[in-house]
Design a protein around this motif. Structure first.
Motif, mmCIF file in Angstrom:
data_model
loop_
_atom_site.group_PDB
_atom_site.id
_atom_site.type_symbol
_atom_site.label_atom_id
_atom_site.label_comp_id
_atom_site.label_asym_id
_atom_site.label_seq_id
_atom_site.Cartn_x
_atom_site.Cartn_y
_atom_site.Cartn_z
ATOM 1 N N ALA A 13 0.836 -1.210 0.000
ATOM 2 C CA ALA A 13 0.000 0.000 0.000
ATOM 3 C C ALA A 13 0.867 1.255 0.000
ATOM 4 O O ALA A 13 0.553 2.245 -0.675
ATOM 5 C CB ALA A 13 -0.938 -0.008 1.200
ATOM 6 N N VAL A 14 1.974 1.224 0.758
ATOM 7 C CA VAL A 14 2.907 2.357 0.774
ATOM 8 C C VAL A 14 3.499 2.562 -0.611
ATOM 9 O O VAL A 14 3.581 3.694 -1.114
ATOM 10 C CB VAL A 14 4.024 2.133 1.813
ATOM 11 N N ALA A 15 3.908 1.478 -1.264
ATOM 12 C CA ALA A 15 4.512 1.578 -2.591
ATOM 13 C C ALA A 15 3.544 2.180 -3.601
ATOM 14 O O ALA A 15 3.934 3.019 -4.433
ATOM 15 C CB ALA A 15 4.977 0.198 -3.053
ATOM 16 N N VAL A 16 2.276 1.784 -3.542
ATOM 17 C CA VAL A 16 1.269 2.335 -4.458
ATOM 18 C C VAL A 16 1.086 3.831 -4.202
ATOM 19 O O VAL A 16 1.019 4.638 -5.136
ATOM 20 C CB VAL A 16 -0.071 1.585 -4.295
ATOM 21 N N ALA A 17 1.011 4.216 -2.912
ATOM 22 C CA ALA A 17 0.841 5.631 -2.575
ATOM 23 C C ALA A 17 2.038 6.458 -3.050
ATOM 24 O O ALA A 17 1.877 7.561 -3.583
ATOM 25 C CB ALA A 17 0.649 5.792 -1.069
ATOM 26 N N VAL A 18 3.251 5.936 -2.871
ATOM 27 C CA VAL A 18 4.459 6.648 -3.312
ATOM 28 C C VAL A 18 4.432 6.850 -4.826
ATOM 29 O O VAL A 18 4.756 7.947 -5.329
ATOM 30 C CB VAL A 18 5.726 5.880 -2.881
ATOM 31 N N ALA A 19 4.035 5.817 -5.564
ATOM 32 C CA ALA A 19 3.974 5.940 -7.029
ATOM 33 C C ALA A 19 2.974 7.020 -7.442
ATOM 34 O O ALA A 19 3.241 7.808 -8.365
ATOM 35 C CB ALA A 19 3.590 4.591 -7.642
ATOM 36 N N ARG A 20 1.842 7.089 -6.741
ATOM 37 C CA ARG A 20 0.832 8.102 -7.063
ATOM 38 C C ARG A 20 1.342 9.504 -6.729
ATOM 39 O O ARG A 20 1.073 10.465 -7.457
ATOM 40 C CB ARG A 20 -0.473 7.806 -6.322
ATOM 41 N N MET A 21 2.091 9.638 -5.646
ATOM 42 C CA MET A 21 2.632 10.951 -5.286
ATOM 43 C C MET A 21 3.701 11.389 -6.282
ATOM 44 O O MET A 21 3.761 12.558 -6.661
ATOM 45 C CB MET A 21 3.191 10.919 -3.856
ATOM 46 N N ARG A 22 4.530 10.456 -6.706
ATOM 47 C CA ARG A 22 5.566 10.797 -7.695
ATOM 48 C C ARG A 22 4.951 11.168 -9.038
ATOM 49 O O ARG A 22 5.576 11.873 -9.833
ATOM 50 C CB ARG A 22 6.545 9.634 -7.833
ATOM 51 N N GLY A 24 2.352 12.997 -9.112
ATOM 52 C CA GLY A 24 1.782 14.317 -8.885
ATOM 53 C C GLY A 24 0.346 14.348 -8.413
ATOM 54 O O GLY A 24 -0.266 15.417 -8.379
ATOM 55 N N GLU A 25 -0.224 13.203 -7.984
ATOM 56 C CA GLU A 25 -1.625 13.173 -7.575
ATOM 57 C C GLU A 25 -1.871 13.887 -6.240
ATOM 58 O O GLU A 25 -2.875 14.563 -6.056
ATOM 59 C CB GLU A 25 -2.127 11.731 -7.464
ATOM 60 N N PHE A 26 -0.960 13.698 -5.271
ATOM 61 C CA PHE A 26 -1.108 14.333 -3.963
ATOM 62 C C PHE A 26 0.270 14.401 -3.314
ATOM 63 O O PHE A 26 1.255 13.908 -3.878
ATOM 64 C CB PHE A 26 -2.121 13.592 -3.074
ATOM 65 N N ASP A 27 0.349 15.026 -2.135
ATOM 66 C CA ASP A 27 1.650 15.309 -1.506
ATOM 67 C C ASP A 27 2.008 14.365 -0.360
ATOM 68 O O ASP A 27 3.173 14.067 -0.137
ATOM 69 C CB ASP A 27 1.681 16.746 -0.986
ATOM 70 N N LYS A 28 1.002 13.940 0.410
ATOM 71 C CA LYS A 28 1.286 13.121 1.591
ATOM 72 C C LYS A 28 0.041 12.362 1.992
ATOM 73 O O LYS A 28 -1.085 12.850 1.814
ATOM 74 C CB LYS A 28 1.740 14.007 2.770
ATOM 75 N N VAL A 29 0.252 11.156 2.530
ATOM 76 C CA VAL A 29 -0.843 10.410 3.138
ATOM 77 C C VAL A 29 -0.281 9.641 4.331
ATOM 78 O O VAL A 29 0.875 9.196 4.298
ATOM 79 C CB VAL A 29 -1.512 9.450 2.131
ATOM 80 N N VAL A 30 -1.070 9.534 5.383
ATOM 81 C CA VAL A 30 -0.675 8.753 6.553
ATOM 82 C C VAL A 30 -1.402 7.415 6.486
ATOM 83 O O VAL A 30 -2.635 7.368 6.517
ATOM 84 C CB VAL A 30 -1.004 9.480 7.863
ATOM 85 N N LEU A 31 -0.639 6.344 6.353
ATOM 86 C CA LEU A 31 -1.217 5.006 6.280
ATOM 87 C C LEU A 31 -0.938 4.262 7.577
ATOM 88 O O LEU A 31 0.182 4.291 8.096
ATOM 89 C CB LEU A 31 -0.647 4.233 5.087
ATOM 90 N N ALA A 32 -1.965 3.590 8.086
ATOM 91 C CA ALA A 32 -1.864 2.932 9.385
ATOM 92 C C ALA A 32 -2.099 1.434 9.257
ATOM 93 O O ALA A 32 -2.618 0.944 8.252
ATOM 94 C CB ALA A 32 -2.874 3.538 10.351
ATOM 95 N N ARG A 33 -1.696 0.719 10.283
ATOM 96 C CA ARG A 33 -2.038 -0.695 10.399
ATOM 97 C C ARG A 33 -2.328 -1.008 11.863
ATOM 98 O O ARG A 33 -2.101 -0.175 12.751
ATOM 99 C CB ARG A 33 -0.955 -1.593 9.820
ATOM 100 N N ALA A 242 -1.011 1.972 14.657
ATOM 101 C CA ALA A 242 0.209 2.738 14.384
ATOM 102 C C ALA A 242 0.192 3.163 12.923
ATOM 103 O O ALA A 242 -0.215 2.391 12.048
ATOM 104 C CB ALA A 242 1.455 1.924 14.682
ATOM 105 N N GLY A 243 0.640 4.379 12.663
ATOM 106 C CA GLY A 243 0.677 4.891 11.295
ATOM 107 C C GLY A 243 2.000 5.542 10.986
ATOM 108 O O GLY A 243 2.799 5.834 11.886
ATOM 109 N N ALA A 244 2.223 5.791 9.704
ATOM 110 C CA ALA A 244 3.450 6.456 9.254
ATOM 111 C C ALA A 244 3.095 7.439 8.145
ATOM 112 O O ALA A 244 2.238 7.155 7.301
ATOM 113 C CB ALA A 244 4.471 5.439 8.748
ATOM 114 N N GLY A 245 3.746 8.586 8.166
ATOM 115 C CA GLY A 245 3.532 9.589 7.134
ATOM 116 C C GLY A 245 4.289 9.214 5.861
ATOM 117 O O GLY A 245 5.511 9.065 5.883
ATOM 118 N N VAL A 246 3.549 9.040 4.782
ATOM 119 C CA VAL A 246 4.141 8.614 3.518
ATOM 120 C C VAL A 246 4.228 9.809 2.576
ATOM 121 O O VAL A 246 3.223 10.468 2.307
ATOM 122 C CB VAL A 246 3.297 7.495 2.873
ATOM 123 N N VAL A 247 5.434 10.095 2.103
ATOM 124 C CA VAL A 247 5.666 11.150 1.114
ATOM 125 C C VAL A 247 6.397 10.522 -0.072
ATOM 126 O O VAL A 247 6.705 9.323 -0.066
ATOM 127 C CB VAL A 247 6.473 12.325 1.707
#
Length: 274
Positions: A13-22, A24-33, A242-247
């Protein structure tokens, strides 16, 4: 012990979010588990609360009912906002590194965090959002140019203390907290798009996790903290969050390791381990 989602799925899920940010879709998302702990007997919540308070004496330790038969227990390091006699304080945290039991390595990690372009960017996004949310309520707002470090037993965090004077005497602490919530430290930016990404990526309902807990008196003064480093107890089950800020500069391995480090606050309190 059950991980939801498993570490590998979370990393995907982190990898997909990073690809979308690169892209240019958005700047940051916090993903939790989450981490679900089930034992032969119900947890001793008062004892757990005492251990949390001793483990992180500078944190904000709480236990509040979150539903029928459910209790939210936590030791949050993050002050969302406080208001006393017209003066507000907010302390956004964003950008983290796990602590080490080796003193030299612990210091190295702290210094590296202060110099990390990825973490400084993540932190700056949150501070800018806090400034934007609070400015309409204030005659003056003081925002330091660079973050400092705060530590918990498990983590180093980049921290900025924002202070200001509110302009309207009837402004309450809850007014300010509601204007701030959710900050990019728990959601992302742009907010609505980050919310959708979270809903698409997380296979669970956050409930009260990443909300806010606190108090307010009849004069409107009060103190609200972000409900992180927390767990929900129900019967013999304890569900940790717990979550982490993904950029765009994030890696699945680093963000998965960060959530594991954040779980340690609670794991220490209940005597469990991954």
């Amino acid at each position: 012990v059950r991980e939801v989602p498993a570490a590998g799925r979370y990393g995907e899920a982190v990898a997909v979010a990073v690809a979308r940010m690169r892209a240019g879709e958005f700047d940051k998302v916090v993903l939790a588990r989450t981490l679900e702990l089930t034992s032969a007997r119900e947890p001793d919540l008062p004892a757990m609360l005492r251990r949390l308070a001793r483990h992180d004496p500078a944190g904000y330790t709480f236990a509040v009912p979150s539903g029928p038969g459910r209790t939210l227990v936590g030791a949050s390091p993050e002050l969302l906002v406080s208001l006393r006699d017209g003066r507000l304080t907010a302390n956004p945290l964003a950008g983290s590194a796990p602590r080490s039991t080796d003193l030299a390595e612990d210091v190295r990690r702290a210094v590296a965090l202060l110099e990390s372009e990825k973490d400084l960017h993540e932190h700056a996004v949150v501070v800018a959002a806090v400034r934007e949310a609070l400015a309409p309520f204030c005659t003056a707002l003081e925002v330091p140019e660079r973050p400092t470090l705060v530590r918990t037993a498990a983590m180093w965090h980049l921290s900025t203390t924002v202070t200001g004077e509110v302009s309207a005497p009837d402004t309450t602490a809850l007014d300010l907290a509601s204007a701030l919530h959710p900050t990019p430290a728990v959601c992302g930016t742009p907010t609505e798009l980050a919310r959708r990404v979270i809903a698409e990526s997380e296979p669970f309902d956050r409930g009260a996790y990443t909300g806010m807990v606190g108090w307010q008196n009849a004069d409107g003064d009060g103190e609200w903290v972000v409900t992180i480093r927390c767990a929900e107890a129900e019967g013999r089950t304890l569900r940790l969050f717990a979550g982490a800020g993904v950029v765009a500069a994030s890696t699945p391995e680093a963000e998965t390791a960060e959530t594991a480090a954040k779980f340690r606050t609670f794991l220490h309190a209940v005597g469990a381990a991954l």
